[in-house]
Design a protein around this motif. Sequence first.
Motif, PDB file in Angstrom:
ATOM      1  N   GLY A   1       0.514  -1.151   0.112  1.00 51.01           N
ATOM      2  CA  GLY A   1      -0.094   0.137   0.169  1.00 51.01           C
ATOM      3  C   GLY A   1       0.805   1.452  -0.132  1.00 51.01           C
ATOM      4  O   GLY A   1       0.211   2.441   0.213  1.00 51.01           O
TER       5      GLY A   1
ATOM      6  N   GLY B   1      -7.594   2.915   6.045  1.00 56.50           N
ATOM      7  CA  GLY B   1      -6.727   3.053   5.032  1.00 56.50           C
ATOM      8  C   GLY B   1      -6.217   4.278   4.427  1.00 56.50           C
ATOM      9  O   GLY B   1      -5.546   4.449   3.353  1.00 56.50           O
ATOM     10  N   ARG B   2      -6.300   5.301   5.319  1.00 53.42           N
ATOM     11  CA  ARG B   2      -5.744   6.793   5.067  1.00 53.42           C
ATOM     12  C   ARG B   2      -4.873   7.178   6.212  1.00 53.42           C
ATOM     13  O   ARG B   2      -4.933   6.846   7.418  1.00 53.42           O
ATOM     14  CB  ARG B   2      -6.758   7.617   4.887  1.00 53.42           C
TER      15      ARG B   2
ATOM     16  N   GLN C   1       2.377   2.932  -2.282  1.00 51.95           N
ATOM     17  CA  GLN C   1       2.229   3.937  -3.287  1.00 51.95           C
ATOM     18  C   GLN C   1       0.926   4.753  -3.095  1.00 51.95           C
ATOM     19  O   GLN C   1       0.710   5.729  -3.213  1.00 51.95           O
ATOM     20  CB  GLN C   1       1.929   3.201  -4.619  1.00 51.95           C
ATOM     21  N   ALA C   2      -0.128   4.070  -2.452  1.00 55.31           N
ATOM     22  CA  ALA C   2      -1.366   4.665  -2.216  1.00 55.31           C
ATOM     23  C   ALA C   2      -1.167   5.527  -1.176  1.00 55.31           C
ATOM     24  O   ALA C   2      -1.737   6.906  -1.354  1.00 55.31           O
ATOM     25  CB  ALA C   2      -2.469   3.666  -1.600  1.00 55.31           C
ATOM     26  N   LEU C   3      -0.559   5.436  -0.077  1.00 56.02           N
ATOM     27  CA  LEU C   3      -0.059   6.338   0.983  1.00 56.02           C
ATOM     28  C   LEU C   3       0.906   7.493   0.364  1.00 56.02           C
ATOM     29  O   LEU C   3       0.498   8.688   0.772  1.00 56.02           O
ATOM     30  CB  LEU C   3       0.590   5.569   2.031  1.00 56.02           C
TER      31      LEU C   3
ATOM     32  N   ALA D   1      -9.078  10.120  -2.225  1.00 55.18           N
ATOM     33  CA  ALA D   1      -8.012   9.620  -2.231  1.00 55.18           C
ATOM     34  C   ALA D   1      -8.146   8.255  -2.051  1.00 55.18           C
ATOM     35  O   ALA D   1      -8.809   7.534  -1.307  1.00 55.18           O
ATOM     36  CB  ALA D   1      -7.132  10.014  -1.235  1.00 55.18           C
ATOM     37  N   PRO D   2      -7.450   7.294  -2.829  1.00 54.12           N
ATOM     38  CA  PRO D   2      -7.402   5.852  -2.621  1.00 54.12           C
ATOM     39  C   PRO D   2      -6.979   5.383  -1.436  1.00 54.12           C
ATOM     40  O   PRO D   2      -6.011   5.867  -0.987  1.00 54.12           O
ATOM     41  CB  PRO D   2      -6.507   5.406  -3.846  1.00 54.12           C
ATOM     42  N   ALA D   3      -7.429   4.479  -0.725  1.00 55.51           N
ATOM     43  CA  ALA D   3      -7.155   3.832   0.618  1.00 55.51           C
ATOM     44  C   ALA D   3      -6.123   2.812   0.349  1.00 55.51           C
ATOM     45  O   ALA D   3      -6.570   2.065  -0.734  1.00 55.51           O
ATOM     46  CB  ALA D   3      -8.496   3.292   1.134  1.00 55.51           C
ATOM     47  N   ALA D   4      -5.300   2.469   1.245  1.00 56.25           N
ATOM     48  CA  ALA D   4      -4.347   1.629   1.360  1.00 56.25           C
ATOM     49  C   ALA D   4      -4.916   0.320   2.020  1.00 56.25           C
ATOM     50  O   ALA D   4      -5.662   0.455   2.833  1.00 56.25           O
ATOM     51  CB  ALA D   4      -3.112   2.013   2.131  1.00 56.25           C
TER      52      ALA D   4
ATOM     53  N   ASP E   1       0.641   8.703  -2.417  1.00 58.01           N
ATOM     54  CA  ASP E   1      -0.465   9.469  -3.103  1.00 58.01           C
ATOM     55  C   ASP E   1      -1.045  10.424  -2.257  1.00 58.01           C
ATOM     56  O   ASP E   1      -1.478  11.537  -2.576  1.00 58.01           O
ATOM     57  CB  ASP E   1      -1.479   8.837  -4.192  1.00 58.01           C
ATOM     58  N   GLN E   2      -1.367   9.713  -1.020  1.00 55.50           N
ATOM     59  CA  GLN E   2      -2.432  10.733  -0.102  1.00 55.50           C
ATOM     60  C   GLN E   2      -1.415  11.790   0.513  1.00 55.50           C
ATOM     61  O   GLN E   2      -1.994  12.698   0.885  1.00 55.50           O
ATOM     62  CB  GLN E   2      -2.503   9.795   1.086  1.00 55.50           C
TER      63      GLN E   2
END
Length: 123
Positions: free
Chosen positions: A27, A94-95, A29-31, A60-63, A33-34
């Motif tokens: 996760g 996830g954020r 990359q998602a983090l 924002a996408p969740a991890a 991006d956050q």
Amino acid sequence: MSDATGRPLTEQERAVLRHLLSAPIEGAQALRDQVEAATAEGAWDDGDGPSLDLVVPASAPAAPLADGLVPVDAAVTGPDGEFAGELLLWLQDGRLAALEYAWVTDDAPTALPAVSEITVTAR
């Protein structure tokens, strides 16, 4: 999740968050991006201790990680080369939710450490 509110992150705050998320974890990359969309509530010197609440927009996408600590160890070394504490990065749903400095020195830190003072490893 709420829409991003609060103040923009400082460049130092973003640099530290990016550094903590440079470890190879699920996760990441998602983090990362956050981090770019996150804002902060409060400041390091607001009297609440050395921590920072993070607000990430619901868009924002969740991890894919459980609530609690991001699985990284982030040891902080002081200017004298001695262990000064660690940084803890918290997740909720996830954020990114908070960044905390757990110090072991006599005086509480009033600012984030420099990236060069932080050693990050995946757990």
